[in-house]
Structures are given as structure tokens and as C-alpha cells.
Design a protein around this motif. Structure first.
Motif, PDB file in Angstrom:
ATOM      1  N   LEU A 128       0.630  -1.188   0.035  1.00  0.00           N
ATOM      2  CA  LEU A 128      -0.101  -0.050   0.259  1.00  0.00           C
ATOM      3  C   LEU A 128       1.425   1.129  -0.354  1.00  0.00           C
ATOM      4  O   LEU A 128       2.480   1.178  -0.334  1.00  0.00           O
ATOM      5  N   GLU A 129      -0.245   2.667  -0.130  1.00  0.00           N
ATOM      6  CA  GLU A 129       1.079   3.753  -0.044  1.00  0.00           C
ATOM      7  C   GLU A 129       1.583   3.571   1.301  1.00  0.00           C
ATOM      8  O   GLU A 129       3.233   4.602   0.851  1.00  0.00           O
ATOM      9  N   MET A 130       1.729   3.489   2.347  1.00  0.00           N
ATOM     10  CA  MET A 130       2.396   3.399   3.922  1.00  0.00           C
ATOM     11  C   MET A 130       2.705   2.043   4.192  1.00  0.00           C
ATOM     12  O   MET A 130       3.372   1.644   5.048  1.00  0.00           O
ATOM     13  N   LEU A 131       2.235   0.385   3.616  1.00  0.00           N
ATOM     14  CA  LEU A 131       2.416  -0.597   3.896  1.00  0.00           C
ATOM     15  C   LEU A 131       4.065  -0.672   2.899  1.00  0.00           C
ATOM     16  O   LEU A 131       3.595  -0.979   2.011  1.00  0.00           O
ATOM     17  N   THR A 132       4.574  -1.373   3.585  1.00  0.00           N
ATOM     18  CA  THR A 132       6.335  -2.314   3.198  1.00  0.00           C
ATOM     19  C   THR A 132       5.969  -3.415   3.379  1.00  0.00           C
ATOM     20  O   THR A 132       6.192  -3.270   4.527  1.00  0.00           O
ATOM     21  N   TRP A 133       6.251  -4.331   2.154  1.00  0.00           N
ATOM     22  CA  TRP A 133       6.975  -5.418   2.671  1.00  0.00           C
ATOM     23  C   TRP A 133       8.448  -5.983   2.253  1.00  0.00           C
ATOM     24  O   TRP A 133       8.721  -6.259   0.937  1.00  0.00           O
ATOM     25  N   ARG A 134       9.712  -6.292   3.092  1.00  0.00           N
ATOM     26  CA  ARG A 134      10.583  -6.694   2.693  1.00  0.00           C
ATOM     27  C   ARG A 134      11.141  -8.022   3.531  1.00  0.00           C
ATOM     28  O   ARG A 134      10.749  -8.205   4.182  1.00  0.00           O
ATOM     29  N   THR A 135      11.067  -9.172   2.148  1.00  0.00           N
ATOM     30  CA  THR A 135      11.496 -10.345   2.093  1.00  0.00           C
ATOM     31  C   THR A 135      12.906 -10.572   2.130  1.00  0.00           C
ATOM     32  O   THR A 135      13.677 -10.296   1.174  1.00  0.00           O
ATOM     33  N   ARG A 136      13.562 -11.299   2.590  1.00  0.00           N
ATOM     34  CA  ARG A 136      15.280 -11.862   2.259  1.00  0.00           C
ATOM     35  C   ARG A 136      14.675 -13.656   2.628  1.00  0.00           C
ATOM     36  O   ARG A 136      14.535 -14.193   3.902  1.00  0.00           O
ATOM     37  N   LEU A 137      15.513 -14.635   1.563  1.00  0.00           N
ATOM     38  CA  LEU A 137      15.077 -15.603   1.473  1.00  0.00           C
ATOM     39  C   LEU A 137      16.610 -16.289   1.322  1.00  0.00           C
ATOM     40  O   LEU A 137      17.260 -15.811   0.444  1.00  0.00           O
ATOM     41  N   TYR A 138      17.474 -17.152   2.107  1.00  0.00           N
ATOM     42  CA  TYR A 138      18.672 -17.593   2.260  1.00  0.00           C
ATOM     43  C   TYR A 138      18.314 -18.611   2.628  1.00  0.00           C
ATOM     44  O   TYR A 138      17.842 -19.645   3.477  1.00  0.00           O
ATOM     45  N   GLY A 139      19.112 -20.084   1.851  1.00  0.00           N
ATOM     46  CA  GLY A 139      19.143 -21.541   1.668  1.00  0.00           C
ATOM     47  C   GLY A 139      20.351 -21.723   1.108  1.00  0.00           C
ATOM     48  O   GLY A 139      21.198 -20.890  -0.374  1.00  0.00           O
ATOM     49  N   TYR A 140      21.124 -22.398   1.945  1.00  0.00           N
ATOM     50  CA  TYR A 140      22.068 -23.397   1.666  1.00  0.00           C
ATOM     51  C   TYR A 140      22.215 -24.822   1.698  1.00  0.00           C
ATOM     52  O   TYR A 140      21.993 -24.951   3.205  1.00  0.00           O
ATOM     53  N   THR A 141      22.652 -25.348   0.903  1.00  0.00           N
ATOM     54  CA  THR A 141      22.631 -27.045   1.164  1.00  0.00           C
ATOM     55  C   THR A 141      23.282 -28.081   1.281  1.00  0.00           C
ATOM     56  O   THR A 141      24.222 -27.796  -0.225  1.00  0.00           O
ATOM     57  N   THR A 142      24.471 -28.785   1.466  1.00  0.00           N
ATOM     58  CA  THR A 142      25.554 -29.591   1.205  1.00  0.00           C
ATOM     59  C   THR A 142      24.786 -30.977   0.863  1.00  0.00           C
ATOM     60  O   THR A 142      25.794 -31.448   0.474  1.00  0.00           O
ATOM     61  N   ARG A 186      24.289 -32.765   2.914  1.00  0.00           N
ATOM     62  CA  ARG A 186      23.525 -33.521   4.750  1.00  0.00           C
ATOM     63  C   ARG A 186      23.486 -32.655   5.180  1.00  0.00           C
ATOM     64  O   ARG A 186      23.132 -33.345   6.355  1.00  0.00           O
ATOM     65  N   ARG A 187      23.324 -31.709   4.988  1.00  0.00           N
ATOM     66  CA  ARG A 187      23.013 -30.406   5.781  1.00  0.00           C
ATOM     67  C   ARG A 187      22.292 -28.778   5.739  1.00  0.00           C
ATOM     68  O   ARG A 187      22.653 -28.792   3.884  1.00  0.00           O
ATOM     69  N   SER A 188      20.862 -28.654   5.690  1.00  0.00           N
ATOM     70  CA  SER A 188      20.931 -27.462   5.167  1.00  0.00           C
ATOM     71  C   SER A 188      20.657 -26.206   5.777  1.00  0.00           C
ATOM     72  O   SER A 188      20.317 -26.965   7.429  1.00  0.00           O
ATOM     73  N   GLU A 189      20.465 -25.222   5.419  1.00  0.00           N
ATOM     74  CA  GLU A 189      19.799 -24.014   6.764  1.00  0.00           C
ATOM     75  C   GLU A 189      19.365 -23.368   5.202  1.00  0.00           C
ATOM     76  O   GLU A 189      19.394 -22.584   4.388  1.00  0.00           O
ATOM     77  N   VAL A 190      17.839 -22.203   5.938  1.00  0.00           N
ATOM     78  CA  VAL A 190      17.197 -21.694   5.336  1.00  0.00           C
ATOM     79  C   VAL A 190      16.799 -21.013   6.103  1.00  0.00           C
ATOM     80  O   VAL A 190      16.113 -20.502   7.854  1.00  0.00           O
ATOM     81  N   GLU A 191      16.802 -19.533   6.030  1.00  0.00           N
ATOM     82  CA  GLU A 191      16.943 -18.607   6.695  1.00  0.00           C
ATOM     83  C   GLU A 191      15.293 -17.407   5.598  1.00  0.00           C
ATOM     84  O   GLU A 191      15.815 -16.949   5.295  1.00  0.00           O
ATOM     85  N   TRP A 192      14.069 -17.161   6.465  1.00  0.00           N
ATOM     86  CA  TRP A 192      13.608 -15.957   6.027  1.00  0.00           C
ATOM     87  C   TRP A 192      13.497 -15.104   6.904  1.00  0.00           C
ATOM     88  O   TRP A 192      12.239 -15.324   7.393  1.00  0.00           O
ATOM     89  N   GLU A 193      13.817 -13.794   6.517  1.00  0.00           N
ATOM     90  CA  GLU A 193      13.217 -12.485   7.413  1.00  0.00           C
ATOM     91  C   GLU A 193      12.272 -11.965   7.137  1.00  0.00           C
ATOM     92  O   GLU A 193      12.136 -12.278   5.430  1.00  0.00           O
ATOM     93  N   ASN A 194      11.583 -11.512   7.230  1.00  0.00           N
ATOM     94  CA  ASN A 194      10.003 -10.632   6.687  1.00  0.00           C
ATOM     95  C   ASN A 194      10.046  -9.396   8.078  1.00  0.00           C
ATOM     96  O   ASN A 194      10.170  -9.772   8.901  1.00  0.00           O
ATOM     97  N   THR A 195       9.959  -7.979   7.568  1.00  0.00           N
ATOM     98  CA  THR A 195       9.616  -7.225   7.749  1.00  0.00           C
ATOM     99  C   THR A 195       8.447  -5.861   7.824  1.00  0.00           C
ATOM    100  O   THR A 195       9.034  -6.115   5.852  1.00  0.00           O
ATOM    101  N   PHE A 196       7.459  -5.844   8.064  1.00  0.00           N
ATOM    102  CA  PHE A 196       6.519  -5.594   7.828  1.00  0.00           C
ATOM    103  C   PHE A 196       6.689  -3.454   8.069  1.00  0.00           C
ATOM    104  O   PHE A 196       6.430  -3.324   9.442  1.00  0.00           O
ATOM    105  N   SER A 197       6.550  -2.810   7.300  1.00  0.00           N
ATOM    106  CA  SER A 197       6.969  -1.450   7.891  1.00  0.00           C
ATOM    107  C   SER A 197       5.280  -1.128   7.470  1.00  0.00           C
ATOM    108  O   SER A 197       5.427  -0.782   5.998  1.00  0.00           O
ATOM    109  N   PHE A 198       4.939   0.168   8.266  1.00  0.00           N
ATOM    110  CA  PHE A 198       3.682   0.852   8.178  1.00  0.00           C
ATOM    111  C   PHE A 198       4.118   2.148   8.793  1.00  0.00           C
ATOM    112  O   PHE A 198       4.364   2.803  10.034  1.00  0.00           O
ATOM    113  N   GLN A 199       4.243   2.892   8.350  1.00  0.00           N
ATOM    114  CA  GLN A 199       4.740   4.468   7.721  1.00  0.00           C
ATOM    115  C   GLN A 199       3.994   5.528   7.593  1.00  0.00           C
ATOM    116  O   GLN A 199       2.478   5.451   7.001  1.00  0.00           O
TER     117      GLN A 199
END
Length: 423
Positions: A352-366, A368-381
Motif C-alpha cells: 500500500l502507499e504506507m505499507l511495505t514488505w521486505r523479505t529475504r530468503l536464504y538457503g544453503y545445502t551441502t 548432508r545439512r541445510s540452512e534456510v532463513e526467511w526474514e520478513n519485515t512489515f513497515s507501516f509508515q
């Protein structure tokens, strides 16, 4: 005889004066008289009769040749005509007789005199150099266009700058007060979160793109129930992301990406003296080689990048050996090296005009093991400086010890209201 001579001389003088006057008036008016046409007609008729009546002798032909040409010219007073008429021993010429008759009977037809005609003629020897006209043809060329009047303009050439800089600063607060006799119980606490995001990007609009982002976050809170720590950290992050790309197509780039992150200080739990993480414990470095896609969708409302790397190198380091086993590095070890695949999605969507969603999805795998991070920031200005934020951060990591309740899943959530400024 003498009387005849005197009369002739008198008529000749009078005829010359009349001819001179006639010549002046004709030159002045520049309009010939109608008597000239009659003169030519009479002369031609007389010449016709004379040619057939005069004897064909050599002497007469010579006289006729000289006088006949004068009959075809404008009537001129010739002095030799009178001389020939009164000379003794010379044959009388019919041409001279006719001219004398015209002089005596029609002096008004005389235009000029022989002396005046000779004075107007140009001798050949007076022409020193003939006039030659060098006439040559040239191609017709177009007329030169008229150039409009211009005003001199001072032009300043500025060296192009392919670097762009941007940033965002925020300081969020949360305050909660609960009295000792609150019927539901609870405790009072204070919380604050400071965040800085700085971008420095290079793009020469041809083949090379280099993006750099530095993220700094630190949050803390106070709790009366914690007898060991008056203040504990709630969010702690130092992360640098750098991508260098060479353009493959309009949207795709061959990219090398570097991600390195750690934290500022130590992290604790309530009423627990154990250090769970600290500066450079851990420190993660990931270098990947792949392709990057630049997205610009929904009328510039959704922008971001998609990085896909089939080849990635990951380094995990801890300076505190007591944390190596908990961080999945291995007992008594400072480093963990492995290779695998990596994917990063970083998108900003203006809902929206005053609502913003910033997201970052990071994934790494060998594998044998895996890492997944999902950062979400909702900002209402609310306005330029006041905003509220909701931060939701789920994470999966099967390279650490399994938790009996949450297994390998982790979650962090934070909501706050405060000051935010972007440029």
C-alpha cells in the motif's frame, strides 16, 4: 555665274546649320520622324530608275557604289557633294545630284552632318586591348539557408558517476508496565531496536554491476525477573552482502556473491550465565557462483533480485571453542568448511502507499545439512519519521543438535513503534 555660286554657298551654310539643329533635336527626343520612312521609299524608287537608266561604265559604277550606300542611311549632310557639284571636269553623279536636291528642297529631313558622324566613330587603333567576355556556364546551386540567430551556450561536460548510494535508519521502542498487584500477573519491561541499512551500488549501464549492502541491527530489553542480567540482547546482526555481476541478457547477470555475517556482543538467556553466541562466534562466510535475475514488476511496486548458485563455498568459524559443538562445527574445532548450492531472494514489495514488505530468503545445502532463513519485515509508515514494524524470522538448521520440542525449526518475532528515516 557668281550669283549662282553665292546662292549655293548660302544654301549650303543654311542647310548645315539646319542639319546640326535637326540632329540635336532628334538626339534629344530619341524619336525618329515619319519623314525618314518617306525618304527611304523615295531613295529606293530613285535607285531603281537610276540602275536601269545609267550607262554601265566602270567609272559610273564606282561613283554609284560610293553614293548608293548614302541613300540607304539616314539623310546626312556631306561636304563633298557640294564640292563635286561645282568642280570643273568631273562627271556629274546622279547620287550627288539627288542629295543636293534633297539638301535644297527638304533641309528638314537632314539628321546630322558627316563631321558629327566621324566624330562619334571609334578608330581601331584606339583600342589598346580588345574586351573579351569569358562566359561559362555554372551549375545552379541552392541558396545558402539563412542560419537562425543563436545565443552562445556554455556547455559543461560532467564526468559520469555510476555509483548510487542509499540508506535507511530506524530506532524502535517498546515499553510495557505492569503493577505488582496486576490481576493477571506479569512484569514491566523496556525494549529498543536500532537498525541501519546502507547500500552502495555501481552500474555502468552496459555490462558491469556491483551491489553492496551493509546491515547493522541491535536490539535489547530489560526484565525484572532476570536476576543475572539487567539487559539482554534481542536482535544482534552485522551482515555484509556484495554481488559482482556481468550482464548476460537484459535481466540476467553472471554473478559472484559474497555474504559474511556475525554479531556485536554476547547473548544470554534469562537467569542463565551461559554464553550462547558472541562476536565472531559464530562468523559465517558464503561465496557462491551463479546467475542473478533483476525483477521489476507490478508497475515498479515490486523490486528485487533472485540469485541462484549451483556452486557455493561456506565457512563457519567460532573463536570460542566451548561453542563449537553447539554451533555444529565439531568439538574442539574452530572452522567448518563445506561446498554446496545456495539461493538468495531479496525483494521489496510496496503493498500500500504506507505499507511495505521486505523479505529475504536464504538457503544453503551441502546435501548432508541445510540452512534456510526467511526474514520478513512489515513497515507501516505513519509519516516521514514515525513508523511501526513487525519482524518475523523463521529459521531451519539441521546442522545443530535437535531440540526435543521444536526439532530443527527456530522462530523470532518482534513488534515495535518508533522513529525511522530513509534517504
Amino acid at each position: 555665274m557668281r550669283l549662282r555660286i553665292l546662292l549655293s554657298v548660302f544654301f549650303l551654310v543654311s542647310l548645315g546649320a539646319a542639319a546640326q539643329q535637326r540632329r540635336v533635336s532628334v538626339v534629344k527626343d530619341n524619336v525618329p520622324s515619319t519623314g525618314v520612312a518617306k525618304q527611304y521609299a523615295d531613295s529606293l524608287a530613285w535607285l531603281k530608275d537610276s540602275i536601269f537608266s545609267v550607262k554601265n561604265t566602270k567609272k559610273q559604277s564606282k561613283i554609284r557604289g560610293r553614293g548608293s550606300s548614302r541613300l540607304f542611311l539616314p539623310l546626312t549632310f556631306y561636304r563633298d557633294v557640294a564640292g563635286n557639284m561645282f568642280s570643273l571636269g568631273k562627271p556629274e553623279s546622279s547620287y550627288d545630284t539627288e542629295l543636293m536636291r534633297l539638301y535644297l528642297t527638304r533641309p528638314d529631313l537632314v539628321w546630322t552632318t558627316n563631321d558629327a558622324v566621324q566624330a562619334q566613330q571609334t578608330k581601331l587603333n584606339e583600342i589598346e586591348q580588345p574586351i573579351v567576355h569569358d562566359v561559362h556556364l555554372v551549375e545552379k546551386v541552392n541558396d545558402k539557408p539563412v542560419e537562425p540567430a543563436t545565443v552562445p551556450v556554455e556547455v559543461m561536460v560532467v564526468r559520469p558517476n555510476f555509483w548510487t548510494y542509499s540508506g535507511s535508519y530506524s530506532l524502535q521502542f517498546l515499553q510495557n508496565y505492569v503493577s505488582d498487584n496486576w490481576y493477571k500477573g506479569g512484569e514491566s519491561n523496556y525494549a529498543a531496536l536500532a537498525a541501519v541499512v546502507m547500500d552502495a551500488n555501481y552500474n555502468n549501464k552496459q555490462k558491469v554491476k556491483w551491489s553492496n549492502r551493509l546491515e547493522l541491527k541491535y536490539g535489547m530489553q530489560s526484565s525484572r525477573s532476570d536476576s543475572l542480567h539487567s539487559v539482554k540482547s534481542t536482535d544482534d546482526l552485522i551482515r555484509l552482502t556484495s554481488k559482482f555481476g556481468l550482464q548476460a541478457t537484459k535481466k540476467w547477470y553472471y554473478t559472484v556473491q559474497f555474504i559474511g555475517y556475525t554479531q556485536f556482543g554476547k547473548s544470554y538467556r534469562s537467569n542463565d550465565p551461559t554464553v550462547y553466541s558472541a562476536f565472531l562466534s559464530p562468523a559465517n562466510i558464503n561465496i557462491s557462483l551463479g546467475m542473478d535475475y533483476s525483477a521489476d514488476w507490478l508497475g515498479h511496486r515490486l523490486k528485487g533480485t533472485f540469485h541462484i548458485a549451483p556452486l557455493a563455498y561456506n565457512l563457519k568459524y567460532t573463536r570460542m571453542l566451548e561453542l563449537s559443538d553447539r554451533l555444529g562445527i565439531g568439538t574442539g574445532r574452530h572452522f567448518l568448511h563445506d561446498f554446496g548450492s545456495e539461493c538468495t531472494i531479496d525483494v521489496e514489495w510496496k503493498l500500500l502507499e504506507m505499507l511495505t514488505w521486505r523479505t529475504r530468503l536464504y538457503g544453503y545445502t551441502t546435501y548432508r545439512r541445510s540452512e534456510v532463513e526467511w526474514e520478513n519485515t512489515f513497515s507501516f509508515q505513519f509519516n516521514r519519521y514515525i513508523s511501526t514494524q513487525l519482524f518475523i524470522y523463521p529459521r531451519f538448521d539441521d546442522g545443530v543438535a535437535r531440540d526435543s520440542r521444536h526439532a530443527y525449526f527456530q522462530l523470532k518475532e518482534f513488534a515495535s513503534v518508533g522513529f525511522q528515516f530513509s534517504f
